[in-house]
Design a protein around this motif. Structure first.
Motif, mmCIF file in Angstrom:
data_model
loop_
_atom_site.group_PDB
_atom_site.id
_atom_site.type_symbol
_atom_site.label_atom_id
_atom_site.label_comp_id
_atom_site.label_asym_id
_atom_site.label_seq_id
_atom_site.Cartn_x
_atom_site.Cartn_y
_atom_site.Cartn_z
ATOM 1 N N SER A 126 12.668 0.255 -90.026
ATOM 2 C CA SER A 126 13.292 -0.406 -88.885
ATOM 3 C C SER A 126 13.168 0.476 -87.644
ATOM 4 O O SER A 126 13.111 1.707 -87.729
ATOM 5 N N THR A 127 13.129 -0.165 -86.516
ATOM 6 C CA THR A 127 13.022 0.532 -85.231
ATOM 7 C C THR A 127 14.202 0.131 -84.356
ATOM 8 O O THR A 127 14.537 -1.048 -84.254
ATOM 9 N N LEU A 128 14.820 1.132 -83.721
ATOM 10 C CA LEU A 128 15.981 0.889 -82.876
ATOM 11 C C LEU A 128 15.681 1.374 -81.459
ATOM 12 O O LEU A 128 15.258 2.513 -81.264
ATOM 13 N N LEU A 129 15.886 0.505 -80.506
ATOM 14 C CA LEU A 129 15.692 0.836 -79.099
ATOM 15 C C LEU A 129 17.022 0.687 -78.368
ATOM 16 O O LEU A 129 17.677 -0.353 -78.471
ATOM 17 N N THR A 130 17.402 1.733 -77.635
ATOM 18 C CA THR A 130 18.638 1.703 -76.857
ATOM 19 C C THR A 130 18.339 2.107 -75.420
ATOM 20 O O THR A 130 17.658 3.109 -75.184
ATOM 21 N N ALA A 131 18.849 1.338 -74.474
ATOM 22 C CA ALA A 131 18.679 1.647 -73.055
ATOM 23 C C ALA A 131 19.989 1.400 -72.334
ATOM 24 O O ALA A 131 20.738 0.483 -72.682
ATOM 25 N N ALA A 132 20.272 2.236 -71.341
ATOM 26 C CA ALA A 132 21.517 2.101 -70.586
ATOM 27 C C ALA A 132 21.305 2.561 -69.147
ATOM 28 O O ALA A 132 20.502 3.464 -68.879
ATOM 29 N N HIS A 133 22.018 1.922 -68.251
ATOM 30 C CA HIS A 133 22.011 2.331 -66.845
ATOM 31 C C HIS A 133 23.437 2.218 -66.326
ATOM 32 O O HIS A 133 24.014 1.129 -66.301
ATOM 33 N N ASN A 134 24.003 3.367 -65.936
ATOM 34 C CA ASN A 134 25.376 3.413 -65.445
ATOM 35 C C ASN A 134 25.390 4.101 -64.082
ATOM 36 O O ASN A 134 24.731 5.130 -63.894
ATOM 37 N N LEU A 135 26.135 3.541 -63.158
ATOM 38 C CA LEU A 135 26.154 4.058 -61.791
ATOM 39 C C LEU A 135 27.583 4.033 -61.260
ATOM 40 O O LEU A 135 28.254 3.004 -61.319
ATOM 41 N N THR A 136 28.037 5.181 -60.749
ATOM 42 C CA THR A 136 29.355 5.286 -60.140
ATOM 43 C C THR A 136 29.207 5.733 -58.693
ATOM 44 O O THR A 136 28.521 6.726 -58.417
ATOM 45 N N LYS A 137 29.841 5.014 -57.778
ATOM 46 C CA LYS A 137 29.770 5.330 -56.355
ATOM 47 C C LYS A 137 31.161 5.633 -55.804
ATOM 48 O O LYS A 137 32.165 5.144 -56.302
#
Length: 206
Positions: A126-137
């Protein structure tokens, strides 16, 4: 989908009251000198920080769960952030007031995808892909002496001394955790050359 408001009451002990961190005496040749530290002024209006957040998530699965994953998005606003706010002396007794002042905003998305490519007796892959984008201003630093900038992230070392070597800060409208650094161009007669504020070349960092 969810929405909620949470609080944070973790301010330092005694910072909501008239507080003297300590009084010390130091021996002198002729007499004893008194040394006192800065102190804080009482603030009876001090309250919890508040963070309101709305988020939504979706879990999915296809082909008998051979392909599965999730996607989550959120948006949150934090206000009344605890800060040491400078104030004039006189008329105040203390140069600092611990108060609710700044506000931040945050947005983000997180994605996970899992693919079971091979599923046979004795062997699976099995292959697991995780992506995230978090931005605080930084939305605002409040109505105080820090209305335009709070410097932090100071560099020090050989050849690096002075107020100009702060490399990070809290600036309204800008992201939290960004570095503000000079842009290097080349080396000329043993000195570093950078791009200046108006686009010209300079070897003077300010």
């Amino acid at each position: 989908v969810g929405y909620g408001v949470t609080g944070n009451d973790k301010f330092r002990n005694n910072h909501d009251a008239l507080y003297f961190p300590g009084l010390a005496t130091a021996p002198d040749i002729t007499d004893v000198s008194s040394v006192s530290h800065k102190f804080y002024y009482e603030n009876y209006d001090l309250k919890w920080e508040e963070t309101s957040e709305i988020n939504g998530g979706l879990d999915f699965a296809f082909l008998h769960q051979r392909i599965s994953g999730s996607i989550d998005v959120y948006s949150k606003q934090t206000k009344d952030i605890f800060m040491n706010v400078p104030q004039p002396v006189p008329p105040n007794y203390s140069p600092y007031l611990y108060a609710n002042s700044a506000s931040f905003s945050g947005k983000g998305i997180e994605f996970t995808l899992r693919v079971l490519a091979v599923d046979k007796p004795g062997f699976s892959w099995s292959t697991l892909l995780t992506a995230a984008h978090n931005l605080t201003k930084v939305v605002s630093l409040g109505n105080n002496g820090y209305s335009s900038l709070i410097k932090y992230g100071y560099l020090s070392g050989r050849g690096i001394v002075g107020n100009e070597y702060y490399v990070s800060g809290l600036i309204p409208g800008e992201v939290v955790g960004a570095f503000y650094l000079p842009r290097y161009v080349s080396l000329s007669t043993g000195r570093f050359v950078y791009v200046g504020t108006n686009g010209q070349y300079t070897n003077n960092i300010t």
